[in-house]
Design an enzyme around this catalytic site. Structure first.
Site, mmCIF file in Angstrom:
data_model
loop_
_atom_site.group_PDB
_atom_site.id
_atom_site.type_symbol
_atom_site.label_atom_id
_atom_site.label_comp_id
_atom_site.label_asym_id
_atom_site.label_seq_id
_atom_site.Cartn_x
_atom_site.Cartn_y
_atom_site.Cartn_z
ATOM 1 C CB CYS A 1 12.133 -42.894 1.951
ATOM 2 S SG CYS A 1 11.296 -44.124 2.967
ATOM 3 C CE LYS B 1 3.668 -34.616 11.312
ATOM 4 N NZ LYS B 1 2.416 -34.836 10.616
ATOM 5 C CG HIS C 1 7.208 -39.996 2.680
ATOM 6 N ND1 HIS C 1 8.059 -39.839 1.605
ATOM 7 C CD2 HIS C 1 7.825 -40.878 3.512
ATOM 8 C CE1 HIS C 1 9.125 -40.600 1.781
ATOM 9 N NE2 HIS C 1 9.011 -41.244 2.910
#
Lengths: 144, 388
Positions: free
Chosen positions: B84, B330, B334
């Site tokens: 990520c 959030k 993402h």
């Protein structure tokens, strides 16, 4: 790939040292690799991941470990489709911590026990409900 | 060493783009970045592109040349993968390249396409960011790993699900005016509390969504910007990266993220600032607990104190230190390999004053971006400052 709930990757471990470590764990002879400075790690290792020492010896895990953290997983990956919900825990066994699933019976789904940080558990090898693949399983120690 | 300026930023709308390929998403982000920068494509000397799971999601490896085509640039192009934090490391290498004088113009960013896979396959795909032998085979999912950290945090410092619900509510509120955000609806603390469990103590609204999207930045040297009279008022003044043991169980502390501590220390030292100089932050809140851990690693809160920051209003839009004014991972979304670039794009807009939430930070001069890979076995931190 997983429309029938089958695991996306059901292949057995291809690392011989990992497989032998699981065999040892299943036989009650679980071990960690420990360097002269006392850093513990799990195979395959050629050097200590903390200090680089190549002098690694096998040291037995403690008979019971302490749950340091846990989570009950409700949304699994395909490999664990039929195992959920299940309790994952990180357990301190002295020279190293292990990560695995906490069970109170022979199978997963109906036997997810109540887990708390600080619980004492023993470690062995069980099978995934989903596909029978071997995995690290913790069981509460009697009387704890 | 030269200063590195953000000449332009470009994003796609984050969300579900079922009928678009990754190359089209990155092409759109790059087009917007060039329009924003007013820089000639022919001047681009390198493309640093982040992507995590394109081989699984699109059966597409070797994506960098494809993305160079999509962006209309011909130059050395490299894909960076750090889970990520893939775009974070791509941007960091771009910053270092420009700072070292090896290039005057670098295009950096990333892309991820995820919604075309069923949820269980995304879960499986994200899990490959963990240790396959000792975590994934032991039942650790991506939410499960952060759930392990959350329970360890509660045990070490206290805190509750309700504290985490306040993080979710804050970031959803921030996303409402953001035109690039995936979820532009408010979520109340009560709704977050009542959502179904994913991996206890984390429930549905503790988790970021599954997202398609891309980010692109045109980074230039200060000299290049001056020579062409570019409007590039924001500088990247600090960059830092940290690495930890891959498996959570091998970490020094289960409720802390030392890799991010290291990245923050290095980035602050590079910028010549201390944590107390930070006016606004974009942090890697893939799960609500991750925002808490990030705030503590960045030195913005002491260990054990980050958990109450949202509930007490310190990190809300109206607070003293707004965090994730973009909506964060959030609520903004993402797209894994794009996120690190997106955070810097949002921070740039916030500092320039052209973000829909800039009104909450009118005097901000220093921003920090925190991007994490896996359970923070990788971390990248950047410091951005208003240079003129």
């Amino acid at each position: 790939m997983s429309d029938n709930g089958a695991a996306a990757d059901a292949s057995p471990p291809t690392d011989r040292e990992y497989a032998e470590w699981l065999d040892a764990l299943a036989g009650g002879d679980g071990f960690a690799l420990v360097c002269p400075d006392g850093h513990g790690s799990l195979p395959p290792r050629r050097v200590c991941p903390e200090c680089g020492s190549a002098e690694l010896s096998r040291e037995p895990l403690r008979e019971a470990g302490t749950v340091e953290t846990y989570s009950v997983v409700h949304v699994p990956s395909p490999r664990f489709a039929d195992d959920a919900p299940y309790a994952t825990a990180v357990v301190d066994f002295g020279p190293t911590r292990l990560t695995g699933i906490v069970r109170d019976g022979d199978h997963g789904r109906d036997a997810t026990p109540e887990v708390e940080i600080g619980d004492r558990v023993a470690v062995g090898v069980g099978e995934r409900v989903t596909d029978g693949e071997r995995l690290v399983v913790f069981r509460p120690v009697d009387g704890e | 060493m030269t200063d590195v300026r953000v000449a332009g930023v470009g994003l796609t709308r984050f969300g579900s783009h079922p009928e678009r390929t990754g190359r089209d998403l990155f092409g759109e982000a790059a087009l917007r970045a060039f329009e924003d920068a007013d820089v000639d494509r022919a001047d681009v000397e390198e493309l640093n592109y982040g992507n995590f799971m394109g081989a699984l999601a699109e059966h597409q490896g070797h994506q960098a040349p494809l993305m160079a085509e999509a962006a209309g640039v011909r130059c050395p192009a490299t894909r960076y993968e750090s889970a990520c934090a893939s775009a974070g490391v791509a941007v960091r290498e771009a910053v270092r390249t420009v700072a070292a004088g090896d290039a005057d113009v670098v295009l950096a960013g990333g892309m991820e396409r995820m919604t075309n896979l069923p949820t269980d396959e995304v879960t499986e795909g994200l899990a490959i960011a963990a240790d396959d032998l000792f975590e994934v085979r032991a039942g650790v999912t991506f939410p499960g790993a952060y759930a392990l950290m959350a329970n360890a945090y509660f045990d070490a410092y206290g805190g509750s699900r309700e504290d985490l619900a306040h993080v979710a509510a804050k970031n959803h509120a921030n996303a409402v005016p953001n035109e690039y955000a995936q979820y532009r609806e408010e979520v109340s603390v009560e709704e977050a509390m009542d959502a179904p469990p994913v991996a206890e103590p984390l429930h549905l609204y503790d988790a970021c969504p599954i997202t398609d999207g891309a980010s692109a930045l045109v980074l230039v040297s200060e000299e290049y910007a001056a020579d062409r009279d570019l409007d590039a008022s924001v500088a990247v003044t600090g960059t830092g990266q940290g690495t930890d043991r891959m498996a959570l169980g091998d970490r020094e502390h289960l409720a802390r993220t030392p890799a991010a501590d290291d990245a923050a220390d290095a980035a602050y030292a590079d910028a010549g600032i201390e944590a107390d100089a930070v006016d606004v932050a974009e942090v890697h809140d893939c799960f609500t607990i991750a925002e808490v851990l990030a705030l503590e690693s960045l030195g913005l809160f002491e260990p054990g104190e980050g958990i109450s920051a949202a509930r007490e209003g310190v990190t809300t839009a109206a607070g003293d230190l707004p965090v994730n004014l973009s909506g964060g991972l959030k609520a903004k979304g993402h797209p894994v390999g794009a996120t690190g670039g997106s955070q810097i794009a949002e921070l740039t807009r916030l500092l320039r004053g052209d973000h829909p939430n800039s009104e909450h930070v009118p005097d901000a001069e220093v921003g920090v971006a925190h991007n994490a890979g896996g359970t923070v076995a990788s971390a990248v931190v950047h410091v951005l400052e208003v240079a003129e």
